[in-house]
Write a protein that holds these residues in place. Structure first.
Motif, short mmCIF file in Angstrom:
data_model
loop_
_atom_site.label_atom_id
_atom_site.label_comp_id
_atom_site.label_asym_id
_atom_site.label_seq_id
_atom_site.Cartn_x
_atom_site.Cartn_y
_atom_site.Cartn_z
N LYS A 99 0.73 -1.16 -0.09
CA LYS A 99 -0.01 0.10 0.07
C LYS A 99 0.95 1.26 -0.05
N ASN A 100 2.06 1.13 0.23
CA ASN A 100 3.03 2.43 0.41
C ASN A 100 3.04 3.06 -1.12
N LEU A 101 2.63 2.01 -2.17
CA LEU A 101 2.61 2.49 -3.55
C LEU A 101 1.59 3.57 -3.56
N LEU A 102 0.58 3.45 -3.12
CA LEU A 102 -0.46 4.33 -3.20
C LEU A 102 -0.09 5.93 -2.48
N HIS A 103 0.79 5.60 -1.58
CA HIS A 103 1.37 6.95 -0.93
C HIS A 103 2.25 7.64 -1.82
N VAL A 104 3.03 6.70 -2.42
CA VAL A 104 4.04 7.51 -3.42
C VAL A 104 3.34 8.16 -4.62
N LEU A 105 2.17 7.42 -5.01
CA LEU A 105 1.44 8.02 -6.30
C LEU A 105 0.70 9.25 -5.80
N ASN A 106 0.28 9.30 -4.53
CA ASN A 106 -0.51 10.49 -4.03
C ASN A 106 0.58 11.65 -4.15
N ARG A 107 1.67 11.35 -3.70
CA ARG A 107 2.54 12.22 -3.43
C ARG A 107 3.37 13.01 -4.97
N GLU A 108 3.62 12.04 -5.61
CA GLU A 108 4.34 12.16 -6.84
C GLU A 108 3.52 12.58 -7.91
N LEU A 109 2.34 11.99 -7.96
CA LEU A 109 1.43 12.41 -8.95
C LEU A 109 0.26 13.14 -8.71
N ASP A 110 0.08 13.51 -7.47
CA ASP A 110 -0.98 14.29 -6.92
C ASP A 110 -2.36 13.57 -7.25
N ALA A 111 -2.33 12.25 -6.65
CA ALA A 111 -3.41 11.45 -6.66
C ALA A 111 -4.29 11.35 -5.63
N ASP A 112 -5.28 10.75 -5.51
CA ASP A 112 -6.12 10.65 -4.17
C ASP A 112 -6.63 9.16 -4.07
N PHE A 113 -5.60 8.17 -4.01
CA PHE A 113 -5.74 7.07 -3.53
C PHE A 113 -6.12 7.12 -2.07
N ASP A 114 -7.19 6.24 -1.71
CA ASP A 114 -7.48 5.99 -0.07
C ASP A 114 -6.92 4.42 0.00
N ALA A 115 -6.05 4.37 0.64
CA ALA A 115 -5.30 2.94 1.30
C ALA A 115 -6.13 2.03 1.81
N ASP A 116 -7.20 2.71 2.47
CA ASP A 116 -8.22 1.84 3.25
C ASP A 116 -9.08 1.46 2.33
N ALA A 117 -9.18 1.77 1.08
CA ALA A 117 -10.22 1.43 0.03
C ALA A 117 -9.63 -0.13 -0.76
N PHE A 118 -8.34 -0.29 -0.40
CA PHE A 118 -7.77 -1.42 -1.02
C PHE A 118 -7.10 -2.63 0.09
N ASP A 119 -7.37 -3.86 -0.22
CA ASP A 119 -6.75 -4.91 0.53
C ASP A 119 -5.56 -5.27 -0.36
N HIS A 120 -4.52 -5.74 0.40
CA HIS A 120 -3.46 -6.54 -0.04
C HIS A 120 -3.83 -8.01 -0.33
N VAL A 121 -3.23 -8.70 -1.35
CA VAL A 121 -3.58 -10.04 -1.66
C VAL A 121 -2.31 -10.66 -2.35
N SER A 122 -2.05 -11.71 -2.08
CA SER A 122 -0.61 -12.58 -2.71
C SER A 122 -1.52 -13.59 -3.10
N VAL A 123 -0.93 -14.17 -4.32
CA VAL A 123 -1.58 -15.41 -5.01
C VAL A 123 -0.35 -15.77 -5.67
N TRP A 124 -0.45 -17.16 -5.86
CA TRP A 124 0.24 -18.00 -6.66
C TRP A 124 -0.21 -18.12 -8.08
N ASN A 125 0.52 -17.72 -9.08
CA ASN A 125 -0.05 -18.09 -10.41
C ASN A 125 0.82 -19.15 -10.88
#
Length: 328
Positions: free
Chosen positions: A224-250
């Protein structure tokens, strides 16, 4: 950038390299189906700190497995290569590289750490020249995924190019061999390439997944740190609480995918790209792919790039391998 007499520095990147690459990858990745972006953008200061914490987690054995193999075989690597020049791609803190440096003998060794982060290069390099006064260090700020031009190296003696941390696994299958072929093109017959690679854990799918979804939630925070980076660097409005982290095996691609899953229907504004990105409820965005290899597969990819496997050391218990190759 200045430093001690045995410390040189070359910057091959334009001032806007980071911003240009970020804009292109996020625009293309978030307008594709499925949404998918490079893992590069996790690593601001906070992201790097979180990753260091991840390497120490009990669920994440990769870092310790590679360290253990290097502790066991650094002397073998030095004996086989006889290298007096060491080039490290994506050097970061250069922690594990110290084992190779000490095995090769730091006095008179030419060490070229390569990284896109000027701060990481300067911090690690300053420490290394203090620890090894006899080393000849020349830091290179460069994007090693592009054709690489190394600073002047001794005309004689073998060179060892090290690419550790299973970073090769972050490349898509279709781009790995071209990347390796690019390294082969800058190698002479007497040079060596050392790569660390995480192995497929047969019948241990849950173990592989847990390495990217730890019980303490540190990997989720890293994702979710990616969202904070994009909010700062690209003036985005991602809400980290609106996303869940998921890990899957492809299994089809033999890689772990880290994903951000939208919890709700939402539309995110990225003002720096003049872009509004819709997410459906449950829609997933692939933020990292981490390929897992077999030893035969590693040898095959080396051969496909025109490289010959000289030696492969594997820790079957930890599921990690080091492969040493030449360019005949």
């Amino acid at each position: 950038m200045t430093g001690p007499r045995n410390y040189g520095y070359t910057d091959t990147l334009e001032a806007e390299h980071y911003a240009t690459a970020l804009h292109a990858d996020i625009h293309d990745g978030l307008t594709s189906t499925p949404k998918s972006t490079a893992p590069t953008w996790f690593y601001d200061a906070r992201g790097s700190e979180l990753f260091e914490q991840i390497t120490q987690l009990p669920e994440y054995p990769l870092w310790r497995a590679e360290l253990g193999l290097l502790q066991c075989h650094a002397t073998d690597i030095a004996a086989r290569t006889g290298a007096r020049s060491l080039v490290e791609l994506g050097s970061g803190s250069s922690t594990k590289t110290k084992l190779i440096i000490e095995a090769l003998g730091p006095a008179g060794l030419r060490y070229i750490p390569v990284d896109v982060s000027a701060d990481a290069l300067h911090q690690a390099s300053t420490q290394l020249v203090q620890d090894y006064p006899g080393i000849n260090l020349h830091a290179l700020r460069a994007d090693f995924t592009a054709p690489l031009v190394l600073p002047e190296l001794p005309a004689h003696g073998s060179r060892l190019i090290a690419f550790l941390g299973s970073t090769l696994g972050n490349f898509r299958r279709s781009t790995r061999v071209p990347f390796l072929r690019g390294l082969r093109d800058i190698m002479r017959p007497e040079d060596f390439l050392l790569i660390g690679a995480d192995l497929v854990k047969d019948k241990h799918e849950e173990e592989m997944i847990s390495a990217y979804d730890d019980s303490q939630g540190i990997t989720a925070e890293f994702d979710k740190n990616l969202l904070h980076v994009l909010n700062r660097e690209l003036d985005a409005d991602f809400d980290a609480d609106a996303f869940d982290h998921v890990s899957v095996w492809n299994s089809a691609e033999s890689h772990i995918e880290m994903r951000l899953r939208s919890r709700v229907e939402q539309r995110v504004k990225i003002r720096g790209l003049d872009l509004a990105v819709p997410f459906g409820p449950g829609e997933e965005w692939i933020t990292e792919r981490s390929a897992k290899f077999t030893t035969d597969g590693l040898r095959g990819e080396m051969a496909g790039a025109g490289l010959r496997t000289d030696q492969l050391w594997a820790d079957s218990d930890a599921g990690f391998a080091l492969i040493l190759a030449t360019a005949p």
